[in-house]
Write an enzyme that holds these catalytic residues in place. Structure first.
Site: not given
Length: 333
Positions: A177, A276
């Site tokens: 991330s 995602d």
């Protein structure tokens, strides 16, 4: 007399998660992050040891280092040498920690499987420390790790696990991330600045990396800036960013961004997840690097049925084991 109630001046909320609350007295709360857990410095532990270290006092920079169980040898000159992974945790630049339960659990699974030394960096988080502070910390940490290739010339704290067991011909960087974003930015800097001892980054691991821009890519929905989490976070963590969300730190092909051909590693893997919200950005980044003319080797892996950071959140799951084995192969091939 009772104390005056604090006033919430800003909070970042996404779906069911309150990532951060900032109060008028300067206090910051992070309701969604997992709790601190201590390291395991116990020679009787069957699979690994870990400890918390201070890389630098000025600037203050800490890390948690993990060492898998070493195969003992009767010859002290034949100590097993292991790859080194410098890791930057995710959390939107604003929450989670190298010392938090979720990342510690992940590395307790990954380190013995990968047979690798991991240095998980506790970089400066926003809003207490605005970007680019985390990039400076990450670069400092990479220089510190690299300096152990010539420990006699290192004027700072020397970590014996790195000196005794680290293979400085196999130094990797990685993150998930926001940590994947940090890994990219550090790889870019390593392409134009030398590291101590002539150390080179062997490879970069970017899992579910955060990138963004003022324009949509792939199947991303068009959102109002006031409802777009990426804009909300970016405005909080880097309010002075030249170019705003198109700053090269977030948009690697934005106006004025250096060429991706200068990436300072020999190979890279970009991992995305089908469920995602950052999935299309990861694919976009992979395609940008591939088209750039960069001379390294890049590969893309997608787990279509999973969401963001599934391998971190559930490291024992079947799909987490699958991606971890892939990353082990990437490191050791």
């Amino acid at each position: 007399m009772g104390s005056t109630p604090r006033t919430i001046v800003k909070e970042i909320v996404h779906k069911s998660f309150v990532y951060i609350r900032m109060y008028s007295d300067g206090t910051v709360e992070r309701p969604s992050e997992s709790k601190y857990v201590p390291p395991i410095l116990d020679d009787s532990h069957p699979i690994l040891n870990s400890k918390d270290i201070t890389i630098s006092h000025n600037p203050l920079l800490n890390a948690r280092i993990y060492l898998p169980k070493i195969t003992k040898s009767n010859d002290p000159n034949q100590l097993q040498k292991l790859p080194i992974l410098l890791y930057f945790h995710g959390g939107g630049f604003i929450f989670e920690s190298a010392f938090s339960k979720v990342f510690d659990n992940y590395f307790k699974t990954f380190v013995p499987l990968a047979n690798v030394i991991v240095v998980s960096v506790e970089y400066s988080r926003a809003p207490e420390y605005l970007l680019p502070a985390c990039y400076h910390d990450a670069w400092y940490a990479l220089n510190w790790v690299s300096s152990h290739s010539t420990p006699n010339k290192n004027p700072n704290y020397v970590e014996p696990w790195l000196v005794n067991y680290g293979d400085f011909n196999r130094v990797f960087i990685g993150g998930d991330s926001s940590g994947g974003n940090i890994a990219h930015n550090i790889a870019m800097r390593a392409g134009v600045e030398a590291l101590p001892g002539g150390v080179k980054i062997s490879g970069a691991i970017l899992t579910h990396p955060f990138f963004y821009s003022s324009y949509t890519v792939g199947s991303e929905p068009v959102l109002d800036r006031g409802d777009d989490l990426a804009y909300l976070v970016w405005d909080l963590i880097y309010p002075s960013a030249p170019g705003g969300i198109d700053n090269p730190a977030a948009n690697p092909v934005g106006p004025g961004a250096p060429s991706l051909t200068t990436l300072g590693c020999s190979k890279m893997i970009v991992c995305v997840a089908g469920k995602d919200e950052l999935r299309d950005r990861g694919v976009w980044y992979y395609e940008c690097v591939k088209r750039s003319g960069w001379q390294g080797k890049i590969e893309l892996f997608e787990e279509e049925r999973e969401g963001h950071d599934y391998h971190i959140l559930k490291p024992k799951s079947e799909n987490a084991q699958k991606i971890m084995k892939l990353l082990v192969s990437f490191i050791h091939e």
